[in-house]
Design a protein around this motif. Structure first.
Motif, mmCIF file in Angstrom:
data_model
loop_
_atom_site.group_PDB
_atom_site.id
_atom_site.type_symbol
_atom_site.label_atom_id
_atom_site.label_comp_id
_atom_site.label_asym_id
_atom_site.label_seq_id
_atom_site.Cartn_x
_atom_site.Cartn_y
_atom_site.Cartn_z
ATOM 1 N N ARG A 188 49.054 5.886 -32.883
ATOM 2 C CA ARG A 188 50.362 5.287 -33.120
ATOM 3 C C ARG A 188 50.322 4.461 -34.397
ATOM 4 O O ARG A 188 49.335 3.797 -34.687
ATOM 5 C CB ARG A 188 50.738 4.394 -31.948
ATOM 6 C CG ARG A 188 50.899 5.148 -30.646
ATOM 7 C CD ARG A 188 51.188 4.191 -29.523
ATOM 8 N NE ARG A 188 52.280 3.307 -29.879
ATOM 9 C CZ ARG A 188 53.399 3.193 -29.171
ATOM 10 N NH1 ARG A 188 53.567 3.909 -28.114
ATOM 11 N NH2 ARG A 188 54.342 2.361 -29.543
ATOM 12 N N ILE A 189 51.411 4.504 -35.113
ATOM 13 C CA ILE A 189 51.478 3.726 -36.339
ATOM 14 C C ILE A 189 52.348 2.488 -36.167
ATOM 15 O O ILE A 189 52.555 1.743 -37.114
ATOM 16 C CB ILE A 189 51.990 4.579 -37.527
ATOM 17 C CG1 ILE A 189 53.407 5.080 -37.273
ATOM 18 C CG2 ILE A 189 51.048 5.720 -37.816
ATOM 19 C CD1 ILE A 189 54.050 5.717 -38.475
ATOM 20 N N ASP A 190 52.832 2.260 -34.943
ATOM 21 C CA ASP A 190 53.697 1.102 -34.693
ATOM 22 C C ASP A 190 53.045 -0.206 -35.116
ATOM 23 O O ASP A 190 53.680 -1.057 -35.735
ATOM 24 C CB ASP A 190 54.082 1.009 -33.214
ATOM 25 C CG ASP A 190 54.940 2.171 -32.765
ATOM 26 O OD1 ASP A 190 55.331 2.972 -33.616
ATOM 27 O OD2 ASP A 190 55.204 2.265 -31.558
ATOM 28 N N ASN A 191 51.783 -0.371 -34.744
ATOM 29 C CA ASN A 191 51.085 -1.615 -35.086
ATOM 30 C C ASN A 191 50.984 -1.799 -36.595
ATOM 31 O O ASN A 191 51.146 -2.899 -37.102
ATOM 32 C CB ASN A 191 49.701 -1.649 -34.456
ATOM 33 C CG ASN A 191 49.759 -1.774 -32.957
ATOM 34 O OD1 ASN A 191 50.754 -2.228 -32.398
ATOM 35 N ND2 ASN A 191 48.702 -1.361 -32.295
ATOM 36 N N ASN A 192 50.697 -0.703 -37.295
ATOM 37 C CA ASN A 192 50.591 -0.791 -38.755
ATOM 38 C C ASN A 192 51.934 -1.095 -39.389
ATOM 39 O O ASN A 192 52.019 -1.887 -40.328
ATOM 40 C CB ASN A 192 50.020 0.504 -39.324
ATOM 41 C CG ASN A 192 48.619 0.764 -38.837
ATOM 42 O OD1 ASN A 192 48.392 1.687 -38.072
ATOM 43 N ND2 ASN A 192 47.680 -0.058 -39.247
ATOM 44 N N LEU A 193 52.988 -0.473 -38.874
ATOM 45 C CA LEU A 193 54.317 -0.738 -39.419
ATOM 46 C C LEU A 193 54.735 -2.179 -39.154
ATOM 47 O O LEU A 193 55.307 -2.840 -40.026
ATOM 48 C CB LEU A 193 55.339 0.234 -38.821
ATOM 49 C CG LEU A 193 55.176 1.693 -39.234
ATOM 50 C CD1 LEU A 193 56.170 2.562 -38.486
ATOM 51 C CD2 LEU A 193 55.343 1.857 -40.720
ATOM 52 N N ASN A 194 54.439 -2.670 -37.958
ATOM 53 C CA ASN A 194 54.748 -4.064 -37.648
ATOM 54 C C ASN A 194 53.939 -5.010 -38.525
ATOM 55 O O ASN A 194 54.444 -6.039 -38.969
ATOM 56 C CB ASN A 194 54.499 -4.359 -36.172
ATOM 57 C CG ASN A 194 55.527 -3.709 -35.273
ATOM 58 O OD1 ASN A 194 56.642 -3.434 -35.689
ATOM 59 N ND2 ASN A 194 55.142 -3.459 -34.034
ATOM 60 N N GLY A 195 52.688 -4.664 -38.779
ATOM 61 C CA GLY A 195 51.856 -5.473 -39.671
ATOM 62 C C GLY A 195 52.405 -5.499 -41.089
ATOM 63 O O GLY A 195 52.410 -6.540 -41.743
ATOM 64 N N MET A 196 52.878 -4.352 -41.549
ATOM 65 C CA MET A 196 53.461 -4.287 -42.891
ATOM 66 C C MET A 196 54.750 -5.094 -42.963
ATOM 67 O O MET A 196 54.994 -5.791 -43.948
ATOM 68 C CB MET A 196 53.727 -2.834 -43.280
ATOM 69 C CG MET A 196 52.470 -2.035 -43.543
ATOM 70 S SD MET A 196 52.800 -0.295 -43.886
ATOM 71 C CE MET A 196 53.476 -0.442 -45.540
ATOM 72 N N LEU A 197 55.561 -5.013 -41.915
ATOM 73 C CA LEU A 197 56.799 -5.784 -41.874
ATOM 74 C C LEU A 197 56.507 -7.278 -41.887
ATOM 75 O O LEU A 197 57.117 -8.039 -42.641
ATOM 76 C CB LEU A 197 57.614 -5.411 -40.636
ATOM 77 C CG LEU A 197 58.925 -6.159 -40.443
ATOM 78 C CD1 LEU A 197 59.870 -5.911 -41.600
ATOM 79 C CD2 LEU A 197 59.568 -5.744 -39.139
ATOM 80 N N SER A 198 55.530 -7.688 -41.090
ATOM 81 C CA SER A 198 55.143 -9.099 -41.039
ATOM 82 C C SER A 198 54.620 -9.580 -42.390
ATOM 83 O O SER A 198 54.998 -10.656 -42.866
ATOM 84 C CB SER A 198 54.079 -9.302 -39.960
ATOM 85 O OG SER A 198 53.616 -10.618 -39.963
ATOM 86 N N ALA A 199 53.770 -8.783 -43.010
ATOM 87 C CA ALA A 199 53.227 -9.158 -44.321
ATOM 88 C C ALA A 199 54.336 -9.213 -45.367
ATOM 89 O O ALA A 199 54.356 -10.112 -46.214
ATOM 90 C CB ALA A 199 52.139 -8.170 -44.747
ATOM 91 N N GLY A 200 55.267 -8.273 -45.297
ATOM 92 C CA GLY A 200 56.386 -8.270 -46.238
ATOM 93 C C GLY A 200 57.261 -9.503 -46.086
ATOM 94 O O GLY A 200 57.687 -10.100 -47.086
ATOM 95 N N LEU A 201 57.524 -9.891 -44.846
ATOM 96 C CA LEU A 201 58.326 -11.100 -44.610
ATOM 97 C C LEU A 201 57.611 -12.346 -45.108
ATOM 98 O O LEU A 201 58.230 -13.244 -45.680
ATOM 99 C CB LEU A 201 58.660 -11.227 -43.125
ATOM 100 C CG LEU A 201 59.631 -10.191 -42.565
ATOM 101 C CD1 LEU A 201 59.739 -10.326 -41.054
ATOM 102 C CD2 LEU A 201 60.988 -10.315 -43.218
ATOM 103 N N GLN A 202 56.300 -12.396 -44.893
ATOM 104 C CA GLN A 202 55.530 -13.546 -45.361
ATOM 105 C C GLN A 202 55.509 -13.600 -46.887
ATOM 106 O O GLN A 202 55.607 -14.678 -47.477
ATOM 107 C CB GLN A 202 54.101 -13.497 -44.814
ATOM 108 C CG GLN A 202 53.297 -14.738 -45.105
ATOM 109 C CD GLN A 202 53.902 -15.983 -44.481
ATOM 110 O OE1 GLN A 202 54.344 -15.960 -43.347
ATOM 111 N NE2 GLN A 202 53.927 -17.067 -45.229
ATOM 112 N N LEU A 203 55.410 -12.443 -47.530
ATOM 113 C CA LEU A 203 55.448 -12.406 -48.992
ATOM 114 C C LEU A 203 56.800 -12.889 -49.519
ATOM 115 O O LEU A 203 56.865 -13.600 -50.524
ATOM 116 C CB LEU A 203 55.172 -10.991 -49.497
ATOM 117 C CG LEU A 203 53.712 -10.554 -49.461
ATOM 118 C CD1 LEU A 203 53.599 -9.067 -49.746
ATOM 119 C CD2 LEU A 203 52.883 -11.354 -50.444
ATOM 120 N N GLN A 204 57.873 -12.510 -48.842
ATOM 121 C CA GLN A 204 59.199 -12.976 -49.246
ATOM 122 C C GLN A 204 59.302 -14.485 -49.115
ATOM 123 O O GLN A 204 59.855 -15.160 -49.990
ATOM 124 C CB GLN A 204 60.287 -12.309 -48.410
ATOM 125 C CG GLN A 204 60.515 -10.869 -48.750
ATOM 126 C CD GLN A 204 61.562 -10.222 -47.855
ATOM 127 O OE1 GLN A 204 61.986 -10.792 -46.861
ATOM 128 N NE2 GLN A 204 61.972 -9.026 -48.221
#
Length: 79
Positions: free
Chosen positions: A2-18
């Motif tokens: 499953r890639i759900d965890n990776n996608l959620n990790g990317m979303l979290s990292a993107g929000l933190q970068l913003q």
């Protein structure tokens, strides 16, 4: 796989970068003097704080690429 965890990790990292980018812009507007080129410790701390988020985002993206390649191989083997 499953890639759900990776996608959620990317979303979290993107929000933190913003959030970090917003903090950098706010700090730079308050303490940065473009004529003198002064940089505060807060500004440097915020910039350095982005490094783990960038690494996390890249690692999650690479993991998705690897998972895709593995799935392609498995489908080739099954066919």
């Amino acid at each position: 796989m499953r890639i759900d965890n990776n996608l959620n990790g990317m979303l979290s990292a993107g929000l933190q970068l913003q959030q970090n980018a917003s903090n950098i812009a706010e700090i730079a507007a308050v303490v940065g003097d473009p004529e003198l080129g002064e940089v505060s410790a807060d500004l440097l701390e915020e910039i350095a704080g982005q490094i783990p988020e960038i690494i996390s985002y890249s690692a999650n993206a690479k993991s998705i690429e690897v998972q895709s390649a593995v799935m392609d191989r498995l489908l080739d083997i099954k066919a």
